[in-house]
Scaffold this motif. Structure first.
Motif, mmCIF file in Angstrom:
data_model
loop_
_atom_site.group_PDB
_atom_site.id
_atom_site.type_symbol
_atom_site.label_atom_id
_atom_site.label_comp_id
_atom_site.label_asym_id
_atom_site.label_seq_id
_atom_site.Cartn_x
_atom_site.Cartn_y
_atom_site.Cartn_z
ATOM 1 N N VAL A 29 0.939 -1.287 0.136
ATOM 2 C CA VAL A 29 -0.065 -0.046 -0.019
ATOM 3 C C VAL A 29 0.914 1.214 -0.119
ATOM 4 O O VAL A 29 0.405 2.544 -0.354
ATOM 5 C CB VAL A 29 -0.894 -0.014 1.366
ATOM 6 N N ALA A 30 2.001 1.274 0.603
ATOM 7 C CA ALA A 30 2.694 2.640 0.636
ATOM 8 C C ALA A 30 2.962 3.147 -0.611
ATOM 9 O O ALA A 30 2.908 4.530 -0.796
ATOM 10 C CB ALA A 30 4.096 2.024 1.450
ATOM 11 N N ALA A 31 3.452 2.499 -1.733
ATOM 12 C CA ALA A 31 3.808 3.012 -2.825
ATOM 13 C C ALA A 31 2.761 3.877 -3.446
ATOM 14 O O ALA A 31 2.915 4.913 -3.977
ATOM 15 C CB ALA A 31 4.259 1.861 -3.889
ATOM 16 N N GLU A 32 1.593 3.037 -3.324
ATOM 17 C CA GLU A 32 0.389 3.718 -4.178
ATOM 18 C C GLU A 32 0.102 4.961 -3.160
ATOM 19 O O GLU A 32 -0.515 6.162 -3.909
ATOM 20 C CB GLU A 32 -0.804 2.829 -3.996
ATOM 21 N N VAL A 56 -4.832 1.642 6.612
ATOM 22 C CA VAL A 56 -3.605 2.584 7.055
ATOM 23 C C VAL A 56 -4.530 3.903 7.831
ATOM 24 O O VAL A 56 -4.222 4.288 8.656
ATOM 25 C CB VAL A 56 -3.055 3.047 5.935
ATOM 26 N N LEU A 57 -5.656 4.406 6.801
ATOM 27 C CA LEU A 57 -6.407 5.388 7.331
ATOM 28 C C LEU A 57 -6.974 5.335 8.596
ATOM 29 O O LEU A 57 -7.100 6.278 9.397
ATOM 30 C CB LEU A 57 -7.202 5.676 6.070
ATOM 31 N N LEU A 58 -7.460 4.049 9.198
ATOM 32 C CA LEU A 58 -7.987 4.028 10.012
ATOM 33 C C LEU A 58 -7.053 3.604 11.329
ATOM 34 O O LEU A 58 -7.362 3.333 12.417
ATOM 35 C CB LEU A 58 -9.132 2.746 10.193
ATOM 36 N N GLN A 59 -6.112 3.471 10.894
ATOM 37 C CA GLN A 59 -4.464 3.148 11.901
ATOM 38 C C GLN A 59 -4.980 1.738 12.669
ATOM 39 O O GLN A 59 -4.964 1.856 13.754
ATOM 40 C CB GLN A 59 -4.631 4.536 12.807
ATOM 41 N N SER A 107 2.677 -0.257 14.200
ATOM 42 C CA SER A 107 3.359 -0.596 12.930
ATOM 43 C C SER A 107 3.928 0.737 12.702
ATOM 44 O O SER A 107 3.219 1.794 12.085
ATOM 45 C CB SER A 107 2.409 -0.981 11.646
ATOM 46 N N GLU A 108 5.393 0.939 12.729
ATOM 47 C CA GLU A 108 5.860 2.408 12.228
ATOM 48 C C GLU A 108 5.855 2.837 11.128
ATOM 49 O O GLU A 108 5.520 3.786 10.517
ATOM 50 C CB GLU A 108 7.341 2.196 12.792
ATOM 51 N N PRO A 109 5.870 1.649 9.936
ATOM 52 C CA PRO A 109 5.612 2.203 8.471
ATOM 53 C C PRO A 109 4.130 2.488 8.389
ATOM 54 O O PRO A 109 3.994 3.589 7.468
ATOM 55 C CB PRO A 109 6.013 0.856 7.830
ATOM 56 N N LEU A 110 3.168 1.936 8.911
ATOM 57 C CA LEU A 110 1.924 2.228 8.564
ATOM 58 C C LEU A 110 1.662 3.696 9.560
ATOM 59 O O LEU A 110 1.173 4.685 8.750
ATOM 60 C CB LEU A 110 1.074 1.299 9.576
ATOM 61 N N MET A 111 2.185 3.990 10.751
ATOM 62 C CA MET A 111 1.963 5.199 11.217
ATOM 63 C C MET A 111 2.917 6.376 10.306
ATOM 64 O O MET A 111 2.340 7.544 10.473
ATOM 65 C CB MET A 111 2.384 5.312 12.695
ATOM 66 N N ALA A 112 3.867 6.064 9.908
ATOM 67 C CA ALA A 112 4.534 6.905 8.819
ATOM 68 C C ALA A 112 3.639 7.166 7.789
ATOM 69 O O ALA A 112 3.705 8.622 7.432
ATOM 70 C CB ALA A 112 6.178 6.375 8.487
#
Length: 196
Positions: free
Chosen positions: A68-71, A109-112, A117-122
């Protein structure tokens, strides 16, 4: 997780199979998809996932860029490259809502959903910073509705994430895109803001 170079060949193969399976399963069903499904797709036991990644969180951290991060980061970068703030806001909201509809992990990700997860929170912090940019520039140009805040951008995205993830009925794409127009109509002061 031990470095891949320190693992036996069969263990390295299992790690790569698990990663590939996790990317596929998480992209299709979100980061909360059962680990049993990942294990089945990788043709390993669920215990192997825990042995190699420590569990769901380690697995998410290992594959979040590919899932998901790249998108998400590309959506922000693409919007930043658009000249007029009115067009930038509209393009970003449309692109983010499109990702939310087509890629369930975006909603996690948006709902945390996994705040450890540090990458998710970043990713969340990157989104928050961009929302603040949009609001500052949008108000300076007079194209955002009075009182619109960066928190409102986040809340709108989270409301949509909640509806898509937990709602009983998934809207058709046509209905969803029509409602995106309503969202934009509330955020932007006038259709002429596209030109700014």
């Amino acid at each position: 997780m031990p470095a891949s170079s320190n693992l036996r060949a069969d263990a390295r193969r299992n790690v790569e199979l698990i990663r590939a399976a996790a990317v596929e399963v998480f992209r299709e069903r979100g980061l909360s998809a059962p680990l049993e499904d990942v294990a089945s797709a990788a043709r390993v036991s669920k215990a192997t996932i825990f042995n190699r990644f420590g569990g769901r969180l380690g697995l998410i951290d290992s594959v979040i860029d590919a899932v998901v991060a790249a998108e998400l980061l590309s959506t922000i970068d693409d919007a930043r490259s658009i000249g007029g703030i009115g067009m930038r806001v509209r393009a970003y909201v449309r692109a983010l809502r499109d990702l939310q509809y087509s890629l369930p992990a975006v909603n996690d990700v948006l709902l945390q959903e996994f705040p450890e997860s540090e990458p998710l929170m970043a990713l969340c912090r990157a989104g928050d910073a961009f929302h603040a940019e949009l609001v500052t520039e949008g108000h300076a140009a007079g194209i955002l509705a009075p009182g619109m805040t960066a928190g409102d951008f986040q809340a709108l995205a989270m409301d949509n994430a909640t509806a898509l993830k937990h709602g009983r009925f998934r809207p058709s794409r046509e209905e969803y895109d029509r409602r995106t127009g309503f969202v934009l109509g509330g955020i932007c002061r006038s259709p002429n803001s596209d030109a700014q």
